[in-house]
Design a protein around this motif. Structure first.
Motif, PDB file in Angstrom:
ATOM      1  N   THR A 303       0.817  -1.214   0.000  1.00 52.52           N
ATOM      2  CA  THR A 303       0.000   0.000   0.000  1.00 52.52           C
ATOM      3  C   THR A 303       0.854   1.269   0.000  1.00 52.52           C
ATOM      4  OG1 THR A 303      -1.801  -1.170   1.124  1.00 52.52           O
ATOM      5  CG2 THR A 303      -1.811   1.256   1.235  1.00 52.52           C
ATOM      6  N   PRO A 304       1.825   1.425   0.940  1.00 55.84           N
ATOM      7  CA  PRO A 304       2.637   2.657   0.869  1.00 55.84           C
ATOM      8  C   PRO A 304       3.471   2.731  -0.401  1.00 55.84           C
ATOM      9  CG  PRO A 304       3.483   1.143   2.540  1.00 55.84           C
ATOM     10  CD  PRO A 304       2.142   0.620   2.125  1.00 55.84           C
ATOM     11  N   LEU A 305       3.926   1.591  -0.917  1.00 53.60           N
ATOM     12  CA  LEU A 305       4.701   1.641  -2.154  1.00 53.60           C
ATOM     13  C   LEU A 305       3.825   2.096  -3.316  1.00 53.60           C
ATOM     14  CD1 LEU A 305       6.880  -1.599  -1.920  1.00 53.60           C
ATOM     15  CD2 LEU A 305       7.667   0.764  -1.903  1.00 53.60           C
ATOM     16  N   ALA A 306       2.569   1.645  -3.320  1.00 53.78           N
ATOM     17  CA  ALA A 306       1.661   2.108  -4.381  1.00 53.78           C
ATOM     18  C   ALA A 306       1.438   3.601  -4.278  1.00 53.78           C
ATOM     19  CB  ALA A 306       0.341   1.351  -4.292  1.00 53.78           C
ATOM     20  N   ALA A 307       1.326   4.128  -3.049  1.00 55.01           N
ATOM     21  CA  ALA A 307       1.153   5.567  -2.870  1.00 55.01           C
ATOM     22  C   ALA A 307       2.400   6.326  -3.315  1.00 55.01           C
ATOM     23  CB  ALA A 307       0.842   5.865  -1.405  1.00 55.01           C
ATOM     24  N   ILE A 308       3.586   5.791  -2.966  1.00 57.13           N
ATOM     25  CA  ILE A 308       4.826   6.455  -3.370  1.00 57.13           C
ATOM     26  C   ILE A 308       4.941   6.492  -4.888  1.00 57.13           C
ATOM     27  CG2 ILE A 308       7.339   6.286  -3.314  1.00 57.13           C
ATOM     28  CD1 ILE A 308       7.064   5.127  -0.492  1.00 57.13           C
ATOM     29  N   ARG A 309       4.619   5.388  -5.527  1.00 52.61           N
ATOM     30  CA  ARG A 309       4.679   5.359  -6.982  1.00 52.61           C
ATOM     31  C   ARG A 309       3.681   6.347  -7.593  1.00 52.61           C
ATOM     32  NH1 ARG A 309       4.724  -0.433  -9.683  1.00 52.61           N
ATOM     33  NH2 ARG A 309       5.033   0.981 -11.463  1.00 52.61           N
ATOM     34  N   GLY A 310       2.515   6.447  -7.000  1.00 48.03           N
ATOM     35  CA  GLY A 310       1.535   7.383  -7.525  1.00 48.03           C
ATOM     36  C   GLY A 310       2.000   8.830  -7.432  1.00 48.03           C
ATOM     37  N   TYR A 311       2.556   9.193  -6.260  1.00 50.41           N
ATOM     38  CA  TYR A 311       3.029  10.569  -6.100  1.00 50.41           C
ATOM     39  C   TYR A 311       4.224  10.865  -7.005  1.00 50.41           C
ATOM     40  CZ  TYR A 311      -0.078  11.473  -2.173  1.00 50.41           C
ATOM     41  OH  TYR A 311      -1.189  11.685  -1.399  1.00 50.41           O
ATOM     42  N   GLU A 313       4.829   9.465  -9.925  1.00 50.31           N
ATOM     43  CA  GLU A 313       4.322   9.605 -11.290  1.00 50.31           C
ATOM     44  C   GLU A 313       3.655  10.969 -11.478  1.00 50.31           C
ATOM     45  OE1 GLU A 313       1.748   6.346 -11.986  1.00 50.31           O
ATOM     46  OE2 GLU A 313       3.364   4.833 -12.073  1.00 50.31           O
ATOM     47  N   LEU A 314       2.951  11.439 -10.416  1.00 54.12           N
ATOM     48  CA  LEU A 314       2.330  12.756 -10.498  1.00 54.12           C
ATOM     49  C   LEU A 314       3.379  13.853 -10.589  1.00 54.12           C
ATOM     50  CD1 LEU A 314      -0.211  14.537 -10.368  1.00 54.12           C
ATOM     51  CD2 LEU A 314      -0.049  14.443  -7.861  1.00 54.12           C
ATOM     52  N   ALA A 315       4.449  13.668  -9.806  1.00 57.40           N
ATOM     53  CA  ALA A 315       5.506  14.681  -9.860  1.00 57.40           C
ATOM     54  C   ALA A 315       6.230  14.650 -11.189  1.00 57.40           C
ATOM     55  CB  ALA A 315       6.491  14.454  -8.722  1.00 57.40           C
ATOM     56  N   GLN A 316       6.371  13.461 -11.774  1.00 56.53           N
ATOM     57  CA  GLN A 316       7.069  13.345 -13.038  1.00 56.53           C
ATOM     58  C   GLN A 316       6.304  14.022 -14.181  1.00 56.53           C
ATOM     59  OE1 GLN A 316      10.085  12.881 -12.645  1.00 56.53           O
ATOM     60  NE2 GLN A 316      10.612  10.761 -13.223  1.00 56.53           N
ATOM     61  N   ARG A 317       4.986  14.242 -14.010  1.00 51.85           N
ATOM     62  CA  ARG A 317       4.224  14.934 -15.052  1.00 51.85           C
ATOM     63  C   ARG A 317       4.638  16.408 -15.175  1.00 51.85           C
ATOM     64  NH1 ARG A 317      -1.968  12.732 -13.865  1.00 51.85           N
ATOM     65  NH2 ARG A 317      -1.520  10.498 -14.239  1.00 51.85           N
ATOM     66  N   LYS A 318       5.149  16.962 -14.087  1.00 50.51           N
ATOM     67  CA  LYS A 318       5.626  18.348 -14.105  1.00 50.51           C
ATOM     68  C   LYS A 318       7.148  18.379 -14.056  1.00 50.51           C
ATOM     69  CE  LYS A 318       1.446  20.019 -11.815  1.00 50.51           C
ATOM     70  NZ  LYS A 318       0.891  20.806 -10.692  1.00 50.51           N
ATOM     71  N   HIS A 319       7.752  17.404 -14.768  1.00 47.95           N
ATOM     72  CA  HIS A 319       9.208  17.262 -14.751  1.00 47.95           C
ATOM     73  C   HIS A 319       9.897  18.533 -15.237  1.00 47.95           C
ATOM     74  CE1 HIS A 319      13.168  15.952 -16.270  1.00 47.95           C
ATOM     75  NE2 HIS A 319      13.095  15.030 -15.280  1.00 47.95           N
ATOM     76  N   ASP A 320       9.331  19.181 -16.250  1.00 47.24           N
ATOM     77  CA  ASP A 320       9.995  20.364 -16.811  1.00 47.24           C
ATOM     78  C   ASP A 320       9.921  21.545 -15.874  1.00 47.24           C
ATOM     79  OD1 ASP A 320      10.534  18.840 -19.020  1.00 47.24           O
ATOM     80  OD2 ASP A 320       8.753  19.506 -20.138  1.00 47.24           O
ATOM     81  N   GLU A 321       8.950  21.591 -14.963  1.00 49.36           N
ATOM     82  CA  GLU A 321       8.801  22.722 -14.059  1.00 49.36           C
ATOM     83  C   GLU A 321       9.652  22.573 -12.800  1.00 49.36           C
ATOM     84  OE1 GLU A 321       4.704  23.117 -13.151  1.00 49.36           O
ATOM     85  OE2 GLU A 321       4.053  23.125 -15.248  1.00 49.36           O
ATOM     86  N   LEU A 322      10.213  21.386 -12.580  1.00 51.15           N
ATOM     87  CA  LEU A 322      11.002  21.139 -11.366  1.00 51.15           C
ATOM     88  C   LEU A 322      12.467  21.496 -11.593  1.00 51.15           C
ATOM     89  CD1 LEU A 322       9.545  17.665 -10.320  1.00 51.15           C
ATOM     90  CD2 LEU A 322       8.952  19.902  -9.375  1.00 51.15           C
ATOM     91  N   PRO A 323      13.125  21.937 -10.523  1.00 52.97           N
ATOM     92  CA  PRO A 323      14.592  22.145 -10.648  1.00 52.97           C
ATOM     93  C   PRO A 323      15.268  20.814 -11.028  1.00 52.97           C
ATOM     94  CG  PRO A 323      13.742  23.132  -8.628  1.00 52.97           C
ATOM     95  CD  PRO A 323      12.613  22.331  -9.207  1.00 52.97           C
ATOM     96  N   ASP A 324      16.417  20.941 -11.638  1.00 56.15           N
ATOM     97  CA  ASP A 324      17.108  19.725 -12.120  1.00 56.15           C
ATOM     98  C   ASP A 324      17.404  18.760 -10.998  1.00 56.15           C
ATOM     99  OD1 ASP A 324      16.996  20.787 -14.622  1.00 56.15           O
ATOM    100  OD2 ASP A 324      19.063  21.586 -14.596  1.00 56.15           O
ATOM    101  N   ASP A 325      17.891  19.256  -9.851  1.00 59.59           N
ATOM    102  CA  ASP A 325      18.227  18.329  -8.774  1.00 59.59           C
ATOM    103  C   ASP A 325      16.989  17.644  -8.222  1.00 59.59           C
ATOM    104  OD1 ASP A 325      17.221  20.660  -7.826  1.00 59.59           O
ATOM    105  OD2 ASP A 325      18.548  20.776  -6.073  1.00 59.59           O
ATOM    106  N   VAL A 326      15.855  18.363  -8.159  1.00 60.45           N
ATOM    107  CA  VAL A 326      14.621  17.758  -7.671  1.00 60.45           C
ATOM    108  C   VAL A 326      14.094  16.742  -8.679  1.00 60.45           C
ATOM    109  CG1 VAL A 326      12.240  18.196  -6.975  1.00 60.45           C
ATOM    110  CG2 VAL A 326      14.052  19.787  -6.306  1.00 60.45           C
TER     111      VAL A 326
END
Length: 522
Positions: A303-311, A313-326
């Motif tokens: 369950t927590p791994l599924a939540a981590i993967r979901g978050y 994947e959500l963060a990866q959708r805004k990959h271009d808006e994130l700083p490079d290190d993040v």
């Protein structure tokens, strides 16, 4: 080639020792008896020889005694002539070669006699078996001439006559001596007969002792045989996994024989097995708790791994808006989450197999499954050469298609991960004489280290940990392969040398018996 006595059974060694000791005792008694009997008979013969020598010397000096006179009756008539006495009681009236004392009373047949003067034989002869006098060979006479006149019997092997016991007495005439002798044939024959009888008796005794020894040793060692059978029964049990139930007591000990060596051995074995049974029960309980913990933890971690993967994947959708290190950090979180998810799924699968959860039993087309799995491996490892060797007809076995696919996928992934680019991996499928399917994955890579081969199917076994982690290996792939194959009632073995590593999976067909349950069963 005769086996070494150290490799004989205890029964055989005890029996052989008993028979050998009895044979040594019999031989000792026989030799002592023969020696004593030989001394006794030779002493008797020496007395006869000395008596014959003295009689011969006296008769040679004074001449033979006169014949007995005729005795008349009271009426003046003469009695009828007396019957001729035996040849040992009166002078014989025959003539022949040899000294006259050979005809004297008391001389036995085969007696030899000679008159010697100055080392030369003056006259020599013998009494034959019919009482007549006969000449002796010149060589035998020469041997008699060499005897010293010391009145002591000696044994001489007379040429042409055999062994004789002879004695030499000085004669009345200066420089002369009288020699007389008797054969030792009677003594030799008696000794031979006694030896033959003793050998026959000893042989019968050895056979009887051997037969009795077999019965006695078998009965006395029967408790030890029961102890050995019980120990073998325990040795045949699978003690490495699962719950093991040892029979208690493993050896029944008679209270009356508790203080004997075998009784003490049986009691010690029972105590040892009680301790082993307790240790195995504790080990099984610990393994059960660990497996339950792994199953629970794996289930809860999903369950927590599924939540981590979901978050992620959500963060990866805004990959271009994130700083490079993040963005890099989120990529690493995603990859490690996928790796941990695979690890949790593998551990959960092993936990389910450990509990003996049954798998699906549907016909599985192994030929099609191999083609699909090798095609996937070719995409995942384009730097390797992937080859197929399949029979003309499809091969089907009853089983769980998803799990069998996982078996082959793990074997191919193992070959891809642990061999360098350019390695040829050949997957083949055959059917043996019993109708079982034989799946083989062969590669010409560097091989598995010898020290790792006995543990290659253990969990978290790795030959090169750093390389394994870079390839995404969890160390559970081959453990899952072994568990799934056992759950299908099959076997898996590995043969590896540098340049050739071969995993062979054997799965029973429809006509083959299958063993239900997982690897935890003993």
């Amino acid at each position: 080639m005769i086996a070494s006595p150290r490799s004989w059974s205890l029964r055989a060694r005890l029996l052989v020792t008993q028979v050998v000791l009895l044979a040594v005792v019999c031989a000792g008694i026989g030799l002592a008896t023969e020696f004593a009997l030989q001394r006794f008979l030779m002493n008797q013969l020496d007395e006869q020889v000395v008596e014959a020598g003295r009689r011969s010397s006296v008769i040679y000096q004074f001449g033979p005694p006169p014949p007995p006179p005729d005795i008349g009756t009271s009426d003046g008539t003469m009695d009828p002539p007396l019957p001729r006495p035996s040849r040992r009681l009166m002078i014989r009236d025959n003539e022949g070669p040899g000294p006259e004392f050979l005809n004297a009373p008391g001389q036995a047949i085969l007696t030899v006699g000679a008159v010697v003067a100055g080392g030369r034989v003056l006259d020599a002869g013998m009494i034959t078996t019919d009482g007549a006098r006969a000449a002796i060979p010149a060589a035998a006479a020469a041997q008699l001439a060499e005897l010293p006149a010391d009145e002591r019997p000696v044994t001489v092997d007379l040429d042409g006559l055999g062994r004789y016991r002879v004695v030499s007495f000085p004669a009345h005439h200066p420089g002369q001596s009288v020699v007389a002798g008797l054969p030792t044939s009677d003594v030799d024959d008696t000794m031979l007969w006694v030896a033959a009888i003793f050998c026959i008796v000893a042989a019968v005794a050895l056979v009887g002792a051997g037969t009795a020894g077999v019965v006695i040793i078998r009965r006395q060692l029967a408790p030890l045989a029961r102890v050995s059978a019980a120990a073998q029964q325990v040795a045949d049990l699978e003690l490495d996994r699962g719950e093991v139930r040892l029979p208690t007591p493993i050896v029944k000990v008679d209270p009356a024989a508790a203080n004997t060596e075998v009784g003490q051995l049986g009691s010690a074995l029972n105590r040892m097995l009680d301790r082993i049974a307790g240790a195995l029960s504790a080990r099984h309980a610990s393994e059960t708790r660990v497996r339950q913990f792994v199953a629970d933890a794996s289930h809860e971690l999903r369950t927590p791994l599924a939540a981590i993967r979901g978050y992620t994947e959500l963060a990866q959708r805004k990959h271009d808006e994130l700083p490079d290190d993040v963005a890099h950090a989120m990529s690493r979180v995603e990859s490690e989450t996928e790796r941990m998810t695979r690890l949790v799924e593998d551990m959960l699968l092993l936990a389910r197999l450990d509990t003996g959860r049954p798998l699906e039993r549907e016909p599985v087309d192994l030929s099609r499954l191999i083609v699909d799995t090798v095609s996937d491996a070719h995409i995942a490892g384009p730097d390797h050469t992937w080859e197929l060797d399949l029979p003309d007809e499809p091969v089907a076995v009853p089983g769980d298609e998803a799990r069998l696919h996982q078996v082959l996928a793990n074997l191919l992934a193992n070959a891809r991960t642990h061999t360098p680019p350019g390695t040829t991996v050949t997957t083949s499928l055959t059917v043996d004489d019993r109708g079982a399917a034989v799946l083989t994955v062969l590669d010409d890579g560097p091989g598995i280290p010898v020290w790792l081969q006995p543990e290659v199917f253990e969990r978290f076994a790795r030959g090169d940990s750093s390389r394994s982690r870079r390839g995404g290996s969890t160390g559970l792939g081959l453990a899952i392969v072994a568990a799934v194959v056992r759950a299908h009632g099959g076997t898996i073995v590995v043969h590896s040398v540098p340049g050739r590593t071969e995993f062979v999976v054997t799965l029973p067909g429809d006509s083959q018996p299958r063993h239900s349950g997982g690897p935890s069963e003993a």
